[in-house]
Design a protein around this motif. Structure first.
Motif, PDB file in Angstrom:
ATOM      1  N   LYS A 133       0.639  -1.130   0.007  1.00 31.92           N
ATOM      2  CA  LYS A 133       0.010  -0.134  -0.055  1.00 31.92           C
ATOM      3  C   LYS A 133       0.858   1.081  -0.030  1.00 31.92           C
ATOM      4  N   MET A 134       0.619   2.094  -1.051  1.00 30.47           N
ATOM      5  CA  MET A 134       1.520   3.336  -1.143  1.00 30.47           C
ATOM      6  C   MET A 134       0.615   4.493  -1.496  1.00 30.47           C
ATOM      7  N   ASP A 135       1.154   5.748  -1.215  1.00 29.03           N
ATOM      8  CA  ASP A 135       0.421   7.038  -1.629  1.00 29.03           C
ATOM      9  C   ASP A 135       1.506   8.264  -1.818  1.00 29.03           C
ATOM     10  N   VAL A 136       1.234   8.954  -2.631  1.00 27.50           N
ATOM     11  CA  VAL A 136       2.048  10.260  -2.988  1.00 27.50           C
ATOM     12  C   VAL A 136       1.977  11.124  -1.942  1.00 27.50           C
ATOM     13  N   ARG A 137       3.188  11.731  -1.672  1.00 27.48           N
ATOM     14  CA  ARG A 137       3.332  12.602  -0.730  1.00 27.48           C
ATOM     15  C   ARG A 137       2.768  14.231  -1.312  1.00 27.48           C
ATOM     16  N   LYS A 138       1.958  14.744  -0.711  1.00 27.28           N
ATOM     17  CA  LYS A 138       1.233  16.171  -1.087  1.00 27.28           C
ATOM     18  C   LYS A 138       0.986  16.308  -2.554  1.00 27.28           C
ATOM     19  N   TYR A 139       0.235  15.340  -2.964  1.00 22.97           N
ATOM     20  CA  TYR A 139      -0.210  14.999  -4.420  1.00 22.97           C
ATOM     21  C   TYR A 139      -0.489  16.227  -5.136  1.00 22.97           C
ATOM     22  N   PHE A 140      -1.614  16.890  -4.683  1.00 18.67           N
ATOM     23  CA  PHE A 140      -1.886  17.954  -5.617  1.00 18.67           C
ATOM     24  C   PHE A 140      -0.979  19.216  -5.820  1.00 18.67           C
ATOM     25  N   ILE A 182      -7.125  22.257  -4.951  1.00 18.32           N
ATOM     26  CA  ILE A 182      -8.090  21.270  -4.305  1.00 18.32           C
ATOM     27  C   ILE A 182      -9.361  21.943  -4.235  1.00 18.32           C
ATOM     28  N   GLY A 183     -10.383  21.304  -4.540  1.00 13.76           N
ATOM     29  CA  GLY A 183     -11.880  21.705  -4.611  1.00 13.76           C
ATOM     30  C   GLY A 183     -12.288  22.167  -6.159  1.00 13.76           C
ATOM     31  N   SER A 184     -11.643  22.308  -7.062  1.00 11.53           N
ATOM     32  CA  SER A 184     -12.078  22.402  -8.457  1.00 11.53           C
ATOM     33  C   SER A 184     -12.324  21.140  -9.257  1.00 11.53           C
ATOM     34  N   LEU A 185     -13.521  21.026  -9.958  1.00 14.83           N
ATOM     35  CA  LEU A 185     -13.832  19.949 -10.725  1.00 14.83           C
ATOM     36  C   LEU A 185     -12.733  19.618 -11.748  1.00 14.83           C
ATOM     37  N   THR A 186     -12.223  20.411 -12.425  1.00  9.51           N
ATOM     38  CA  THR A 186     -11.049  20.197 -13.423  1.00  9.51           C
ATOM     39  C   THR A 186      -9.720  19.433 -12.564  1.00  9.51           C
ATOM     40  N   LEU A 243       7.192  11.416 -13.289  1.00  9.20           N
ATOM     41  CA  LEU A 243       6.056  12.182 -13.007  1.00  9.20           C
ATOM     42  C   LEU A 243       6.513  13.428 -12.081  1.00  9.20           C
ATOM     43  N   GLY A 244       7.755  13.509 -11.609  1.00  5.25           N
ATOM     44  CA  GLY A 244       7.982  14.433 -10.611  1.00  5.25           C
ATOM     45  C   GLY A 244       7.410  14.339  -9.066  1.00  5.25           C
ATOM     46  N   LEU A 245       7.141  13.098  -8.734  1.00  7.04           N
ATOM     47  CA  LEU A 245       6.398  13.055  -7.542  1.00  7.04           C
ATOM     48  C   LEU A 245       7.326  12.295  -6.539  1.00  7.04           C
ATOM     49  N   ALA A 246       6.830  12.131  -5.478  1.00  4.63           N
ATOM     50  CA  ALA A 246       7.567  11.333  -4.413  1.00  4.63           C
ATOM     51  C   ALA A 246       6.566  10.604  -3.543  1.00  4.63           C
TER      52      ALA A 246
END
Length: 440
Positions: A133-140, A182-186, A243-246
């Protein structure tokens, strides 16, 4: 996949803009911004169409506020005119993004959603012995604008659509060229689309057959722990380089038989129930609603509606028994603190009456009502009152409920009265019947 073009006419179509207005206004007709827009609807839609066609930027007017459940976040709510534009754009582009998604992705998709993701995870847990199980740090906040725009250019070739996407993405930055509001439909659709590359990497390159993702939370299953450990390293490298994510620094590998928390649910042994955090959040939310009701800021009808809505997710993931147990303790005399179903016991108390304070500083009911396991302790913030000792209807009703659940409770002989006629149900009993049919 072949790029899609000729979408400008569909985006600027009057019927599409009217549909976008109806979607944006759904559930928000009481707001002043919706009334102002609707009073001059034709002119507003014509102006919106001209601005889109000319390339004028319409985005960036956000109203910011914080939320603290399930964790602290800063929400950027777009103006109503921007929301109409978002809906108009997604009416045209959502089918293209849908075709690019894999079956194991469940966020922001029609016919999918959180509960389908939990069910898919439950089935995968039955087939495999280990999970990662994993998730992305501060994704948005970490989404790269250039990478996202290059992905969109590989799906769309219409200049107008790409220009609108670029304006929306560039209207918000948490750091240079990064971040979606965060909070926008798009933002929801684009964030889900952004990790489509990770879905294909896990399913096609790693060849992990059992996989599930809901936004930035994703799980992989396998019968070999070593395979998952290797996959963890390769996924971390892919997220960083492509993707430039961690990922968050604490990925979780364990056997499925020990259970797993996923999207607010606890999945163990093929069964689903609410996680401890979900139960705690539900209790806190109901108590807040109780305090508002007791202080007069929330009507009884609104209390019923909000508690029912707050409990819907709990019931949907197997939490009906937990809700029932919690409410039975509150009505029947357990030692737990009251919830909404005991805010006014059987509708007989008044919020203004004060309860006696004990030596320990806590408020409790009159000692003649019960012996060891009396009615719940009272909360001075709620302004609740003890059950009157001279009210045989209330006392007898509490006795019967407690006897049906936990056996008889001790009551003084002075209160041994014949069974009275059924009293009218109060607000909280009505809520129990609505929320948990057959309980009362």
């Amino acid at each position: 996949m072949k790029r899609v073009g000729n979408l400008a006419e569909a985006l600027l179509d009057r019927g599409n803009l009217e549909l976008a207005f109806c979607k944006a206004a759904r559930g928000k007709w009481s707001r002043a911004s919706v009334h102002r827009f609707s009073e001059n609807l034709d002119a507003e839609l014509d102006s919106l169409r001209r601005d889109l066609d000319s390339g004028r930027s319409l985005f960036g007017n956000y109203r910011c506020f914080r939320v603290f459940e399930p964790k602290e976040r800063i929400i950027h709510a777009a103006s109503f005119r921007e929301r109409v534009t978002h809906h108009a754009l997604m009416n045209v582009c959502e089918p293209v993004l849908e075709r690019a998604a894999v079956a194991a992705s469940f966020a922001c998709r029609k016919g999918k959603g959180r509960h389908r993701a939990i069910e898919h995870a439950r089935q995968c847990s039955l087939r495999r012995q280990w999970f990662l199980k994993m998730d992305v740090r501060k994704y948005f906040d970490s989404i790269s604008h250039p990478v996202l725009l290059s992905m969109l250019e590989r799906k769309f070739k219409d200049p107008l659509v790409l220009r609108v996407f670029s304006q929306i993405i560039g209207s918000h930055q948490t750091q240079p060229n990064r971040g979606l509001p965060i909070g926008s439909l798009t933002s929801q659709h684009l964030a889900n689309f952004y990790l489509g590359a990770l879905d294909r990497f896990c399913l096609e390159d790693l060849r992990i057959g059992s996989y599930c993702r809901y936004m930035d939370d994703f799980v992989l299953w396998n019968d070999d722990r070593v395979v998952l450990k290797v996959a963890q390293g390769r996924i971390t490298a892919f997220l960083g380089t492509e993707l430039g994510l961690a990922p968050k620094p604490s990925p979780y590998i364990n056997q499925t038989r020990h259970g797993m928390d996923f999207l607010g649910a606890r999945i163990v042994g093929g069964h689903v129930k609410p996680s401890r955090k979900s139960v705690s959040r539900w209790i806190r939310k109901v108590r807040v609603l109780e305090r508002w009701n007791a202080s007069g800021n929330l009507s009884d009808q609104d209390l019923q509606q909000r508690v029912t809505a707050a409990s819907a997710n709990m019931v949907a993931i197997g939490g009906r028994a937990i809700c029932r147990q919690r409410m039975s303790l509150d009505l029947g005399g357990g030692h737990t603190a009251p919830t909404a179903c005991s805010a006014a016991a059987l509708g007989t108390t008044t919020p203004s009456t004060a309860a006696a304070r004990t030596a320990t500083g806590t408020l409790r009911t009159t000692s003649t009502t019960t012996t060891d396991s009396g009615l719940p302790e009272l909360d001075p913030v709620r302004g609740m009152t003890p059950v009157p000792e001279d009210d045989p209807v209330t006392v007898q009703s509490c006795q019967l409920r407690q006897a049906n659940r936990n056996g008889p409770i001790g009551v003084s002989s002075a209160m041994a009265v014949p069974p009275p006629a059924k009293a009218p149900m109060g607000t909280q009993e009505t809520l129990l019947q609505m929320l948990l049919p057959g309980f009362v």
